[in-house]
Motif scaffolding. Structure first.
Motif, PDB file in Angstrom:
ATOM      1  N   GLU A 177       0.520  11.841  -1.921  1.00  0.00           N
ATOM      2  CA  GLU A 177       1.607  11.240  -1.159  1.00  0.00           C
ATOM      3  C   GLU A 177       1.278   9.794  -0.781  1.00  0.00           C
ATOM      4  OE1 GLU A 177       2.460  13.726   2.143  1.00  0.00           O
ATOM      5  OE2 GLU A 177       3.173  15.402   0.920  1.00  0.00           O
ATOM      6  N   THR A 178      -0.020   9.492  -0.655  1.00  0.00           N
ATOM      7  CA  THR A 178      -0.439   8.119  -0.349  1.00  0.00           C
ATOM      8  C   THR A 178      -0.574   7.299  -1.624  1.00  0.00           C
ATOM      9  OG1 THR A 178      -1.624   8.887   1.610  1.00  0.00           O
ATOM     10  CG2 THR A 178      -2.217   6.722   0.765  1.00  0.00           C
ATOM     11  N   PHE A 179      -1.254   7.893  -2.623  1.00  0.00           N
ATOM     12  CA  PHE A 179      -1.454   7.220  -3.915  1.00  0.00           C
ATOM     13  C   PHE A 179      -0.521   7.859  -4.936  1.00  0.00           C
ATOM     14  CE2 PHE A 179      -5.517   6.884  -1.642  1.00  0.00           C
ATOM     15  CZ  PHE A 179      -5.694   5.508  -1.650  1.00  0.00           C
ATOM     16  N   LEU A 180       0.672   7.334  -5.040  1.00  0.00           N
ATOM     17  CA  LEU A 180       1.673   7.914  -5.945  1.00  0.00           C
ATOM     18  C   LEU A 180       1.235   7.738  -7.395  1.00  0.00           C
ATOM     19  CD1 LEU A 180       4.915   6.603  -4.197  1.00  0.00           C
ATOM     20  CD2 LEU A 180       3.859   8.861  -3.981  1.00  0.00           C
ATOM     21  N   PRO A 181       1.477   8.742  -8.230  1.00  0.00           N
ATOM     22  CA  PRO A 181       1.085   8.653  -9.634  1.00  0.00           C
ATOM     23  C   PRO A 181       1.683   7.433 -10.319  1.00  0.00           C
ATOM     24  CG  PRO A 181       1.755  10.890  -9.068  1.00  0.00           C
ATOM     25  CD  PRO A 181       2.084  10.046  -7.891  1.00  0.00           C
ATOM     26  N   LEU A 182       0.837   6.758 -11.096  1.00  0.00           N
ATOM     27  CA  LEU A 182       1.210   5.605 -11.912  1.00  0.00           C
ATOM     28  C   LEU A 182       1.523   4.348 -11.104  1.00  0.00           C
ATOM     29  CD1 LEU A 182       3.378   7.237 -14.734  1.00  0.00           C
ATOM     30  CD2 LEU A 182       0.907   6.881 -14.623  1.00  0.00           C
ATOM     31  N   GLY A 185      -5.295  -0.144 -13.865  1.00  0.00           N
ATOM     32  CA  GLY A 185      -5.171  -0.141 -12.410  1.00  0.00           C
ATOM     33  C   GLY A 185      -4.139   0.817 -11.874  1.00  0.00           C
ATOM     34  N   HIS A 186      -3.619   1.734 -12.714  1.00  0.00           N
ATOM     35  CA  HIS A 186      -2.615   2.704 -12.276  1.00  0.00           C
ATOM     36  C   HIS A 186      -3.295   3.980 -11.774  1.00  0.00           C
ATOM     37  CE1 HIS A 186      -0.004   0.574 -15.493  1.00  0.00           C
ATOM     38  NE2 HIS A 186       0.089  -0.042 -14.325  1.00  0.00           N
ATOM     39  N   VAL A 187      -2.664   4.610 -10.809  1.00  0.00           N
ATOM     40  CA  VAL A 187      -3.200   5.853 -10.246  1.00  0.00           C
ATOM     41  C   VAL A 187      -3.093   6.956 -11.296  1.00  0.00           C
ATOM     42  CG1 VAL A 187      -2.917   7.615  -8.473  1.00  0.00           C
ATOM     43  CG2 VAL A 187      -2.634   5.199  -7.882  1.00  0.00           C
ATOM     44  N   ALA A 188      -4.244   7.540 -11.636  1.00  0.00           N
ATOM     45  CA  ALA A 188      -4.267   8.636 -12.607  1.00  0.00           C
ATOM     46  C   ALA A 188      -4.528   9.979 -11.933  1.00  0.00           C
ATOM     47  CB  ALA A 188      -5.341   8.387 -13.662  1.00  0.00           C
ATOM     48  N   ALA A 189      -5.199   9.974 -10.782  1.00  0.00           N
ATOM     49  CA  ALA A 189      -5.482  11.213 -10.057  1.00  0.00           C
ATOM     50  C   ALA A 189      -5.882  10.862  -8.641  1.00  0.00           C
ATOM     51  CB  ALA A 189      -6.597  12.019 -10.736  1.00  0.00           C
ATOM     52  N   GLY A 212      -2.597  -1.544  -3.569  1.00  0.00           N
ATOM     53  CA  GLY A 212      -2.874  -2.901  -3.146  1.00  0.00           C
ATOM     54  C   GLY A 212      -4.332  -3.074  -2.754  1.00  0.00           C
ATOM     55  N   PRO A 213      -4.749  -4.293  -2.466  1.00  0.00           N
ATOM     56  CA  PRO A 213      -6.152  -4.569  -2.108  1.00  0.00           C
ATOM     57  C   PRO A 213      -6.617  -3.789  -0.894  1.00  0.00           C
ATOM     58  CG  PRO A 213      -4.970  -6.612  -2.569  1.00  0.00           C
ATOM     59  CD  PRO A 213      -3.947  -5.531  -2.519  1.00  0.00           C
ATOM     60  N   GLU A 214      -5.708  -3.580   0.099  1.00  0.00           N
ATOM     61  CA  GLU A 214      -6.119  -2.846   1.298  1.00  0.00           C
ATOM     62  C   GLU A 214      -6.406  -1.386   0.981  1.00  0.00           C
ATOM     63  OE1 GLU A 214      -1.819  -2.432   0.660  1.00  0.00           O
ATOM     64  OE2 GLU A 214      -3.171  -4.150   0.744  1.00  0.00           O
ATOM     65  N   SER A 215      -5.642  -0.797   0.054  1.00  0.00           N
ATOM     66  CA  SER A 215      -5.888   0.596  -0.333  1.00  0.00           C
ATOM     67  C   SER A 215      -7.137   0.731  -1.189  1.00  0.00           C
ATOM     68  CB  SER A 215      -4.686   1.151  -1.104  1.00  0.00           C
ATOM     69  OG  SER A 215      -3.525   1.131  -0.304  1.00  0.00           O
ATOM     70  N   ARG A 216      -7.468  -0.312  -1.934  1.00  0.00           N
ATOM     71  CA  ARG A 216      -8.634  -0.265  -2.815  1.00  0.00           C
ATOM     72  C   ARG A 216      -9.931  -0.586  -2.078  1.00  0.00           C
ATOM     73  NH1 ARG A 216      -7.302  -1.165  -8.524  1.00  0.00           N
ATOM     74  NH2 ARG A 216      -9.343  -2.131  -8.721  1.00  0.00           N
TER      75      ARG A 216
END
Length: 423
Positions: free
Chosen positions: A279-284, A270-274, A288-292
């Motif tokens: 700037e919104t989705f910081l790496p690693l 569930g970590h941001v890989a790309a 949250g549910p609202e962003s997903r």
């Protein structure tokens, strides 16, 4: 319907038509198609037109120009405004549905592209491991040559390495711009890394989650690794190749996504890989549910897909971009309606003048006429209604008959006066 060939075929065709008509009827009767705000406003305007046309307008007389202008606006422009609102409502609904479909299609396309890319990375590393296993003894010089050749062919990787069974690096390369360079591996240990431990434990290839590099750079990377087997089946070494955050994001080709769409790739943890919004989705980080897109907050149209190996692709489109397009459609509709209204008023004035000017001339002739003066032939302008010309002609003929009657009556009174004087 005639069916000379096959009765079953006819029944099938008729049944398909009936099912198709039934589906259309269900769509037509959907409440949201009739009770949306714009559609209700359009129906309300149309009811105003119907009520106005049905009621009596008896009262103070009005000029013909006023009547024509009013009737053209009420009976022509307002129904068109009503229709324009209904069509705009359908256009905005269609835009929203198309945007949702494009977001879902984009998520599916990026997911398929990501899965293919990850499979390609693992296949490349596994092929390199098999090539090394088939060779002679794993000495440092041969490892360096093999890695340089492998890395030169597979330029999507930013670094490669080979570690012996103890986790000590015995060869590595790194991409510096367009060049592929060997790395001094003295004292570098990777025995605690999952990409080393898992192939040593399972004897099969492995794909890591996203993590920050340590020995060969500080980039956010995803590692693909595979064991190098000896002829007796034991594991002699592990080969690993890393791709970074930005290159993994290349799977989301802009042509696959709607304009202004945002995407994020999450690893199995569930970590941001790309992402195209770092700037919104910081790496690693873990969104949250609202962003997903798991909460319907009304700010985004979102869709997500999970690949076969557990990676997640989330695509979301800001509602603001759709609202901008809807506002543009409304403005264009408003410009058209305003233009038609202005044109209608101009045409109403032209038509009123075309009708009222001959009538005014005729009214002046009638008010100025006093027998036995001869009536003037009223000249009707070209383009005037034929009824106005007919009325002017009848007035002229009636005035002539009135003159004749007047002269006859004068003549009879004059003759009687002369008879009385002679007697």
């Amino acid at each position: 319907m005639r069916c000379p060939l096959d009765l079953r075929l006819c029944v099938s065709i008729d049944g398909g038509i009936l099912v198709g008509m039934d589906g259309i009827l269900v769509k037509v009767l959907e409440p949201e198609r009739w009770f949306s705000p714009l559609a209700l406003i359009g129906v309300g305007i149309l009811l105003i037109v119907i009520i106005d046309a049905a009621r009596s307008h008896a009262g103070k007389p009005r000029r013909i120009g006023q009547i024509l202008r009013r009737e053209i606006v009420v009976l022509a422009v307002l129904p068109m405004l009503s229709l324009g609102l209904v069509l705009t409502d359908r256009s905005t609904r269609h835009l929203s549905e198309v945007s949702t479909a494009r977001v879902e299609a984009g998520a599916s396309a990026v997911s398929a592209s990501l899965e293919a890319r990850l499979e390609k990375l693992q296949d490349a590393v596994e092929t390199a491991a098999l090539s090394m296993a088939n060779g002679a003894r794993l000495d440092e010089q041969r490892i360096r040559e093999s890695l340089l050749q492998f890395h030169g062919i597979n330029k999507e990787f930013i670094s490669t390495l080979v570690a012996d069974s103890s986790g000590q690096l015995i060869g590595a390369t790194i991409a510096r711009g367009a060049a592929i360079e060997p790395v001094d591996t003295t004292g570098i240990q990777v025995g605690d890394r999952e990409y080393f431990r898992e192939p040593m434990r399972t004897g099969t290839r492995y794909l890591s989650n996203a993590f920050r590099g340590r020995g060969l750079g500080k980039d956010i990377i995803v590692a693909a690794s595979a064991p190098v087997h000896r002829s007796d089946g034991s594991i002699a070494a592990v080969i690993e190749a890393s791709t970074d955050f930005s290159r993994l994001g290349d799977v989301a080709d802009p042509s696959l996504l709607p304009e202004n769409a945002q995407f994020v790739i999450l690893d199995p943890a569930g970590h941001v890989a790309a992402s195209n919004e770092p700037e919104t989705f910081l790496p690693l980080t873990t969104p949250g549910p609202e962003s997903r897109g798991e909460q319907d907050d009304g700010d985004y149209i979102a869709a997500q897909r999970v690949t076969g190996n557990g990676w997640t692709v989330l695509v979301r489109l800001p509602q603001s971009s759709i609202r901008d397009e809807i506002a543009a459609d409304l403005i264009i509709s408003g410009v058209w309606i305003a233009s038609v209204l202005v044109l209608s008023l101009i045409l109403a004035n032209v038509l009123a003048r075309r009708v009222s000017q001959p009538l005014i001339t005729l009214a002046h002739e009638i008010s100025d006429y006093e027998p036995p003066s001869p009536p003037h032939e009223i000249t009707i302008p070209k383009g005037a209604p034929s009824e106005v010309g007919m009325l002017a002609r009848h007035f002229y003929l009636s005035a002539r008959r009135l003159n004749q009657l007047y002269e006859t009556r004068l003549g009879s009174h004059g003759g009687a006066g002369r008879g009385d004087s002679s007697s």
